[in-house]
Design a protein around this motif. Structure first.
Motif, PDB file in Angstrom:
ATOM      1  N   ARG A   1       0.698  -0.992   0.047  1.00  0.00           N
ATOM      2  CA  ARG A   1      -0.088  -0.162   0.088  1.00  0.00           C
ATOM      3  C   ARG A   1       0.871   1.126   0.057  1.00  0.00           C
ATOM      4  O   ARG A   1       0.305   2.479  -0.006  1.00  0.00           O
ATOM      5  CB  ARG A   1      -1.085   0.001   1.201  1.00  0.00           C
ATOM      6  CG  ARG A   1      -1.980  -1.138   1.005  1.00  0.00           C
ATOM      7  CD  ARG A   1      -3.141  -0.871   2.295  1.00  0.00           C
ATOM      8  NE  ARG A   1      -4.328  -1.723   1.692  1.00  0.00           N
ATOM      9  CZ  ARG A   1      -5.464  -1.275   1.973  1.00  0.00           C
ATOM     10  NH1 ARG A   1      -5.668  -0.651   2.776  1.00  0.00           N
ATOM     11  NH2 ARG A   1      -6.356  -2.036   1.512  1.00  0.00           N
ATOM     12  N   ALA A   2       2.086   1.160  -0.230  1.00  0.00           N
ATOM     13  CA  ALA A   2       2.954   2.320   0.287  1.00  0.00           C
ATOM     14  C   ALA A   2       2.839   3.430  -0.826  1.00  0.00           C
ATOM     15  O   ALA A   2       2.828   4.609  -0.364  1.00  0.00           O
ATOM     16  CB  ALA A   2       4.527   1.644   0.126  1.00  0.00           C
ATOM     17  N   TYR A   3       2.636   3.232  -1.982  1.00  0.00           N
ATOM     18  CA  TYR A   3       2.577   4.036  -2.965  1.00  0.00           C
ATOM     19  C   TYR A   3       1.367   4.296  -3.650  1.00  0.00           C
ATOM     20  O   TYR A   3       1.085   5.446  -4.462  1.00  0.00           O
ATOM     21  CB  TYR A   3       3.574   3.857  -4.165  1.00  0.00           C
ATOM     22  CG  TYR A   3       5.016   3.922  -3.692  1.00  0.00           C
ATOM     23  CD1 TYR A   3       5.826   5.117  -4.070  1.00  0.00           C
ATOM     24  CD2 TYR A   3       5.554   2.839  -3.047  1.00  0.00           C
ATOM     25  CE1 TYR A   3       6.923   5.214  -3.298  1.00  0.00           C
ATOM     26  CE2 TYR A   3       6.910   2.720  -2.889  1.00  0.00           C
ATOM     27  CZ  TYR A   3       7.690   3.884  -2.749  1.00  0.00           C
ATOM     28  OH  TYR A   3       9.045   3.977  -2.604  1.00  0.00           O
ATOM     29  N   GLY A   4       0.396   3.375  -3.631  1.00  0.00           N
ATOM     30  CA  GLY A   4      -0.934   3.820  -4.063  1.00  0.00           C
ATOM     31  C   GLY A   4      -1.227   3.238  -5.385  1.00  0.00           C
ATOM     32  O   GLY A   4      -2.403   3.471  -5.892  1.00  0.00           O
ATOM     33  N   ALA A   5      -0.076   2.563  -5.896  1.00  0.00           N
ATOM     34  CA  ALA A   5      -0.129   1.970  -7.106  1.00  0.00           C
ATOM     35  C   ALA A   5      -1.462   0.860  -7.359  1.00  0.00           C
ATOM     36  O   ALA A   5      -2.184   0.773  -8.199  1.00  0.00           O
ATOM     37  CB  ALA A   5       0.817   1.404  -7.925  1.00  0.00           C
ATOM     38  N   GLU A   6      -1.305   0.115  -6.016  1.00  0.00           N
ATOM     39  CA  GLU A   6      -2.635  -1.088  -5.909  1.00  0.00           C
ATOM     40  C   GLU A   6      -3.934  -0.470  -5.775  1.00  0.00           C
ATOM     41  O   GLU A   6      -4.912  -1.099  -6.052  1.00  0.00           O
ATOM     42  CB  GLU A   6      -2.130  -1.976  -4.844  1.00  0.00           C
ATOM     43  CG  GLU A   6      -1.931  -1.602  -3.495  1.00  0.00           C
ATOM     44  CD  GLU A   6      -3.239  -1.224  -2.440  1.00  0.00           C
ATOM     45  OE1 GLU A   6      -4.134  -1.985  -2.472  1.00  0.00           O
ATOM     46  OE2 GLU A   6      -3.327   0.037  -2.160  1.00  0.00           O
ATOM     47  N   GLN A   7      -4.022   0.699  -5.119  1.00  0.00           N
ATOM     48  CA  GLN A   7      -5.372   1.360  -4.965  1.00  0.00           C
ATOM     49  C   GLN A   7      -5.919   1.589  -6.410  1.00  0.00           C
ATOM     50  O   GLN A   7      -7.084   1.451  -6.782  1.00  0.00           O
ATOM     51  CB  GLN A   7      -5.558   2.491  -4.294  1.00  0.00           C
ATOM     52  CG  GLN A   7      -6.839   3.197  -4.034  1.00  0.00           C
ATOM     53  CD  GLN A   7      -6.949   4.382  -3.175  1.00  0.00           C
ATOM     54  OE1 GLN A   7      -6.015   4.771  -2.492  1.00  0.00           O
ATOM     55  NE2 GLN A   7      -7.977   4.766  -3.212  1.00  0.00           N
ATOM     56  N   CYS A   8      -4.881   2.161  -7.362  1.00  0.00           N
ATOM     57  CA  CYS A   8      -5.387   2.646  -8.684  1.00  0.00           C
ATOM     58  C   CYS A   8      -6.121   1.310  -9.472  1.00  0.00           C
ATOM     59  O   CYS A   8      -7.140   1.094  -9.912  1.00  0.00           O
ATOM     60  CB  CYS A   8      -4.288   2.988  -9.434  1.00  0.00           C
ATOM     61  SG  CYS A   8      -3.718   4.580  -9.093  1.00  0.00           S
ATOM     62  N   LEU A   9      -5.305   0.135  -9.175  1.00  0.00           N
ATOM     63  CA  LEU A   9      -5.971  -1.245  -9.769  1.00  0.00           C
ATOM     64  C   LEU A   9      -7.303  -1.785  -9.163  1.00  0.00           C
ATOM     65  O   LEU A   9      -8.260  -1.928  -9.632  1.00  0.00           O
ATOM     66  CB  LEU A   9      -4.874  -2.060  -9.916  1.00  0.00           C
ATOM     67  CG  LEU A   9      -5.419  -3.658 -10.372  1.00  0.00           C
ATOM     68  CD1 LEU A   9      -5.831  -3.549 -11.703  1.00  0.00           C
ATOM     69  CD2 LEU A   9      -4.607  -4.663 -10.438  1.00  0.00           C
TER      70      LEU A   9
END
Ligand SMILES: Cc1cc2nc3c(=O)[nH]c(=O)nc-3n(C[C@H](O)[C@H](O)[C@H](O)COP(=O)(O)OP(=O)(O)OC[C@H]3O[C@@H](n4cnc5c(N)ncnc54)[C@H](O)[C@@H]3O)c2cc1C
Length: 548
Positions: free
Chosen positions: A386-394
């Motif tokens: 969850r560190a950078y927010g890339a997974e939230q985008c997906l």
């Protein structure tokens, strides 16, 4: 946007220059919405005592957003809106959705409900409700889905029984209704589809309303729970029970699906803007990470940032050309909507809009998921955390090919209604493509894109012939491939236009031409392969018995 507005002869509003509006919403998105997007994702919505509580900060952001007039941006001035264009609305929506999709969902539902009421409801009712929606005093929902009726509304079980005149009592269960309860506003209006018992179960549209927070049990509308979801944690997805809830008929009995179509068009364009927003956010995160992350060696043996590696450059350039391509296509569709809304008779723009809307919704949704997935890959292991927010985008993107009509349903709409039943929109698009291809390319890079688009258009024509030649089963089996091919060609058209209109010495010009070629090499080359698959029809789709 500038390019598209001018190409279509749309004039910007002198009093409210578009650039200032976009700068202002970008400021609000950066300062307020992006941080809220992260914290709301972590906190989620709560359901206690029959009431929904939204994550901290949502209410304050909504009040500021509504107070500044953003909710009514493209709604008529006489109803409390700003009367600006759909093009500008789409650009603003992208910025909001790139930072915090739940606010975009709330805003588009209000806008879609307002447009539907203005078109189909009693003028007094619209005059009462639409200004309140513009001010954010009231919010709205669209309640179509039921446990047994998702993609097929004909299977719905909610029944409406006439009380008197246009007043009906509604009983049934709706599920997955976004923002059916919250703690943001004074009142929630629900646009609900139901079958009228007295009239052969004719599907009709009704307007219901209640106070939020379980404060109005007499309304007969009860939120009975919210979903635990993969993404969009800042938006409550509610199950709603209707117990003889009183509603007012909107439009006429049996016209429910026709009335809801006004909403559907608005929502499809918005989901496309959500897709572009996610593409942009994922690309920016990846670009930034790839510039900072040192790993591996360059040609001279020195340690380098990962953006130096060809495979990472491949991923980021693909992400950039998909983002900018779907953005241009979405703005183009919005521009056709602007022109079509000003014309009373069926027009070239209306035909193009009808053909492009399912394509836009499909393309932006599918490419948002693909782009967000590439974004995680660029981040390596950090992308999975969850560190950078890339997974939230997906996680947030994954709903886009599902709600407001799945990608499969967009494809069926395109193939069965807009190609096989009446191909006016298809011919209008092919005319536009031919016109673009006949223009003289002004640089070598443009001429390569033009050649590849020309081959793509030939594949599109041949695929359309296959779709017309297949039986229904074959056309349905090929529908998704056809819609992907139509998406790739339409975005290719945007790229050729963008590469052709940028001035040679403009700072963005070289970048645009390079990305146009990336798109042509990586995507337009897929058209022939897709056309071949489309020609197979149902040949490679085994019978259901074999798959059970
Ligand atoms: C977060 C979220 C928010 C939502 N918000 C709202 C809202 O505010 N209001 C509202 O009314 N609904 C809302 N929905 C519901 C959403 O619109 C539906 O989930 C969607 O339309 C799909 O319906 P379904 O889930 O029943 O899937 P199904 O219709 O069961 O589809 C399942 C699969 O079968 C395929 N399929 C179905 N029929 C066909 C066919 N004829 N031919 C080919 N393939 C087919 C679909 O493409 C899909 O892949 C929301 C859903 C979610 C998850």
């Amino acid at each position: 946007m500038y390019v598209i507005q001018h190409a279509l002869g749309l004039e910007s509003d002198d009093e409210t220059p578009s650039a200032d509006i976009l700068a202002e919403i970008a400021r609000f998105a950066d300062l307020e919405l992006r941080p809220l997007g992260r914290s709301a994702d972590a906190e989620g919505c709560r359901f206690e005592g029959g009431a929904v509580t939204l994550p901290k900060g949502f209410k304050e952001a909504f009040r500021e957003f509504a107070g500044d007039g953003w909710l009514g941006l493209s709604l008529p001035k006489e109803y409390g809106g700003l009367g600006l264009t759909n093009v500008l609305q789409a650009a603003v929506s992208e910025i909001i959705n790139g930072a915090f999709i739940p606010l975009g969902m709330l805003a588009v539902t209000a806008r879609a409900a307002a447009k539907t009421l203005l078109k189909h409801a009693d003028p007094n009712l619209s005059a009462d409700i639409v200004p309140r929606l513009c001010r954010g005093e009231w919010t709205s929902t669209i309640a179509m889905t039921e446990p047994a009726a998702g993609s097929d509304p004909n299977l719905m079980n909610t029944r409406a029984s006439c009380i008197s005149g246009r007043r009906y009592g509604l009983t049934g269960s709706k599920i997955f209704i976004s923002f059916a309860d919250h703690d943001l506003a004074e009142r929630i209006v629900h646009l609900v589809l139901a079958k009228v018992t007295e009239r052969d179960d004719a599907i009709s549209l009704f307007l219901l309303s209640t106070r939020p927070g379980a404060a109005d049990p007499a309304s007969g509308i009860e939120v009975i729970g919210i979903e635990q979801k993969l993404g969009l944690h800042g938006s409550p997805t509610c199950a709603v029970a209707l117990r003889n809830a009183e509603g007012i008929l909107v439009g006429e009995v049996g016209e429910g699906l026709k009335c809801i179509f006004t909403m559907v068009n608005c929502m499809r364009l918005e989901v496309a803007s959500e897709g572009v927003g996610v593409c942009h956010a994922a690309t920016e995160l990846a670009r930034q990470y790839a510039r900072d992350r040192i790993q591996g060696r360059g040609k001279g043996g020195q340690a380098v940032a990962i953006i130096e590696h060809p495979d990472v450059r491949r991923m980021i350039s693909e992400m950039a050309c998909l983002t900018e391509g779907v953005r241009a296509l979405t703005l183009q569709a919005a521009a056709y909507m602007d022109v079509a809304e000003r014309q009373s008779a069926p027009s070239h723009s209306a035909a193009l809009l009808a053909f492009l809307l399912p394509i836009c919704k499909f393309a932006a949704s599918e490419f948002a998921v693909y782009t967000a997935n590439l974004g995680i890959q660029v981040h390596g292991g950090s992308g999975y955390t969850r560190a950078y927010g890339a997974e939230q985008c997906l996680r947030d993107a994954r709903i886009l090919p599902i709600y407001e009509g799945t990608s499969g349903i967009q494809a069926i709409d395109l193939v069965m209604r807009k190609v096989r039943r009446s191909a006016t929109g298809y011919h209008a698009l092919v005319d536009e493509l031919d016109r673009q291809l006949q223009r003289q390319p002004w640089c070598d890079e443009c001429s390569r894109v033009q050649q590849q688009l020309s081959a793509g258009v030939a594949a599109f024509r041949s695929a359309t012939d296959s779709i017309l030649a297949h039986d229904d089963e074959g056309a349905l089996a090929a529908a998704t491939d056809y819609t992907m091919l139509a998406s790739i060609v339409s975005i290719g058209w945007m790229w050729l236009r963008m590469a052709s209109v940028v001035e040679a010495d403009a700072p963005a010009s070289n970048r645009k031409r390079v990305l146009a070629n990336v798109y042509a090499d990586r995507y337009l080359t897929a058209c022939e392969h897709l056309a071949q698959r489309i020609s197979f029809g149902a040949r490679s789709t085994p019978d259901a018995t074999l798959l059970m």
